[in-house]
Scaffold this motif. Structure first.
Motif, short mmCIF file in Angstrom:
data_model
loop_
_atom_site.label_atom_id
_atom_site.label_comp_id
_atom_site.label_asym_id
_atom_site.label_seq_id
_atom_site.Cartn_x
_atom_site.Cartn_y
_atom_site.Cartn_z
N ALA A 252 15.91 -37.17 104.20
CA ALA A 252 15.12 -37.44 105.40
C ALA A 252 14.39 -36.19 105.87
O ALA A 252 14.93 -35.09 105.86
N ASP A 253 13.11 -36.37 106.27
CA ASP A 253 12.33 -35.28 106.86
C ASP A 253 12.47 -35.28 108.38
O ASP A 253 12.30 -34.26 109.03
N VAL A 254 12.71 -36.47 108.92
CA VAL A 254 12.84 -36.63 110.37
C VAL A 254 14.04 -37.53 110.63
O VAL A 254 14.24 -38.53 109.94
N VAL A 255 14.87 -37.16 111.61
CA VAL A 255 16.01 -37.97 111.98
C VAL A 255 15.85 -38.39 113.44
O VAL A 255 15.75 -37.55 114.33
N MET A 256 15.76 -39.71 113.66
CA MET A 256 15.69 -40.21 115.03
C MET A 256 17.03 -40.83 115.39
O MET A 256 17.45 -41.81 114.79
N MET A 257 17.69 -40.22 116.37
CA MET A 257 18.96 -40.76 116.82
C MET A 257 18.72 -41.72 117.97
O MET A 257 17.82 -41.52 118.78
N LEU A 258 19.52 -42.77 118.06
CA LEU A 258 19.41 -43.70 119.17
C LEU A 258 20.61 -43.53 120.08
O LEU A 258 21.68 -43.13 119.65
N ARG A 259 20.41 -43.91 121.32
CA ARG A 259 21.47 -43.76 122.30
C ARG A 259 22.49 -44.89 122.16
O ARG A 259 22.13 -46.06 122.01
N VAL A 260 23.78 -44.52 122.20
CA VAL A 260 24.81 -45.53 122.30
C VAL A 260 24.90 -45.91 123.77
O VAL A 260 25.07 -45.05 124.63
#
Lengths: 310, 182
Positions: A219-227
């Protein structure tokens, strides 16, 4: 005089947009980014125009971001929230909105828990409508600001590998982001707990990983989402600690991604749940840049919708 | 809109002589380059400002400060234009306080662009003085604005259009043309 090429009355979703329109917003936002660096962070462009912020769902940061954008453009910003409003007195949504329209605003910014409410209103009203999140459907300005933030660090989105991790199923951020990233030529892999994955992930045109390590690979970009810890009782995970152990992004995991990978998170972050502090505060993290990008992108959207002749 | 060239107002060598004279007037009036800041108004004022900066550096042995100003967000006719014009970044050096600013544009016409540029400039700070340099003054002012440095004054009718081409931006073509809409 070069023209922006933007012709739409509304910004409802990324789904409707052509790649050139996405590029027009991003290019315009780059110019507005500069306004935030001036001693006087305000331009007279929307002087005498009125923007109504209709938030039928609680939101602090998106509403504040729109409000700052509106004020920096010299528009008159009016906030309208459902608590204590006539909606709780039984007035229908359309009647409320017709009443607001009678006050002749130039733009309505709407967040609503139900999908496509902004679309329905846009079809019935002359006023420009901006979707600030409709249920789990779309959140176009979030996707645009995420793209804008990435582009501050990468030449183009074309060819990038983006991993989106966490509660995929309930996220409107994911849908808008996937649509935008794919239109711009990036490839997307989604990953998260089995119980938080959409049933028809393939229909989104993305790769699916059920382990975070697998999703991070390359991955070049990691988008985390909120729990959404406040909705814990309805959630399908045993505990925040277990979530972090299995799906949280810490520095060791991040090493699986490509060298110099960027980390994004729409906020607010839960430290020690979906993201470790050393990542959230680390060099790869663009979380605070996303906040300032948000203002620039929303200024650009307001300019394109209300700046010229209607 | 079809535009026919009526005549050439300035050819390349004449245009360069005119711009060199303007550069001389600017350093003469401001007594050198100390505190001087040349600002090109996007889009057609930028190559003029760049030429003047180079010329002043050649004359004085020291380069004056230089910036670019985009005035789109300050236009008074925005609500009449569809679709919206493209907004570009402004690039100004930090701190206008105490500087003598010379705004540069290709053609001075109604004066509305300069009004917008003055408003934009004031949002960046408070310069000691603001002067205006234009290559062509074509008359028909709608606001009380005048230029401090004028390359050439030209009598025009409102149906005429003036086109300035710079070697740096127009494939080596450099001249000032008078065109007509008819």
């Amino acid at each position: 005089m070069a023209k922006s090429g933007w012709q739409r009355k509304d910004l409802l979703g990324i789904a409707e947009l052509e790649r050139t329109e996405i590029e027009a917003v991003l290019a315009t936002a780059a110019s507005f980014h500069e306004v935030a660096t001036r001693p006087i962070k305000k331009v007279p462009t929307l002087r005498g125009k009125t923007v109504l912020n209709l938030f039928f769902e609680p939101s602090t940061r998106t509403r504040s971001s729109f409000e700052i954008a509106e004020k920096r453009m010299s528009a008159d910003a009016i906030n309208f929230s459902t608590a204590g409003s006539s909606l709780s007195k039984g007035e229908s949504l359309l009647d409320t909105t017709r009443n607001l329209q009678a006050m002749s605003p130039d733009v309505l910014v709407i967040r609503h828990a139900h999908p496509r409410v902004p679309h329905q209103l846009a079809a019935r009203l002359d006023t420009s409508v901006v979707n600030a999140g409709d249920g789990a459907h779309e959140h176009p300005t979030q996707a645009l600001l995420d793209a804008f933030t990435i582009l501050q660090h990468r030449e183009q989105l074309d060819g990038l590998r983006v991993a989106i991790l966490g509660d995929i199923e309930h996220s409107r951020v994911v849908r808008s982001n996937v649509l935008l990233l794919r239109k711009m030529g990036a490839s997307v892999v989604i990953g998260g707990p089995y119980t938080m994955m959409p049933r028809s992930a393939e229909a989104l045109g993305v790769d699916v990983a059920y382990s975070i390590d697998e999703a991070l690979e390359g991955a070049d970009v990691v988008m985390m989402l909120r729990v959404q810890t406040e909705r814990q009782s309805r959630m399908s995970i045993p505990s925040a600690d277990e979530y972090f152990a299995l799906f949280g992004l810490d520095r060791a995991r991040l090493r699986r991604a490509n060298e110099g990978a960027l980390v994004l998170h729409p906020g607010p972050i839960n430290r020690g749940v979906e993201i470790a502090s050393d990542v959230a505060d680390g060099r790869a993290s663009l979380i605070l840049e996303q906040v300032s990008s948000g203002v620039a992108v929303r200024m650009a959207v307001l300019y394109l919708l209300a700046g010229g002749a209607s | 809109m079809d535009l026919a060239v009526k005549r050439t107002l300035l050819d390349a060598s004449h245009m360069q002589r005119v711009m060199r004279r303007m550069a001389g007037e600017i350093v003469e009036r401001n007594r050198g380059v100390e505190g001087l800041l040349l600002i090109g108004i996007r889009t057609r004022g930028v190559p003029l400002a760049e030429f003047l900066v180079r010329e002043i550096e050649r004359m004085e042995g020291k380069k004056p400060a230089y910036g670019i100003l985009d005035i789109t967000l300050y236009r008074d006719d925005l609500s009449t234009i569809a679709p919206q014009p493209v907004v570009k970044e402004s690039r100004l050096p930090d701190g206008l306080e105490g500087r003598r600013v010379v705004l540069c544009d290709d053609v001075l016409f109604t004066g509305r662009t300069i009004r917008a540029a003055l408003d934009a400039l004031m949002d960046y700070g408070r310069p000691k003085a603001v002067q205006l340099a234009v290559l062509i003054d074509r008359g028909h002012r709608e606001l009380p604005i005048h230029a401090d440095y004028v390359g050439e004054t030209v009598r025009t009718t409102t149906s005429e259009v003036i086109k300035v081409r710079y070697a740096a931006t127009d494939d080596g073509e450099e001249d000032v043309l008078l065109l007509d809409r008819e």
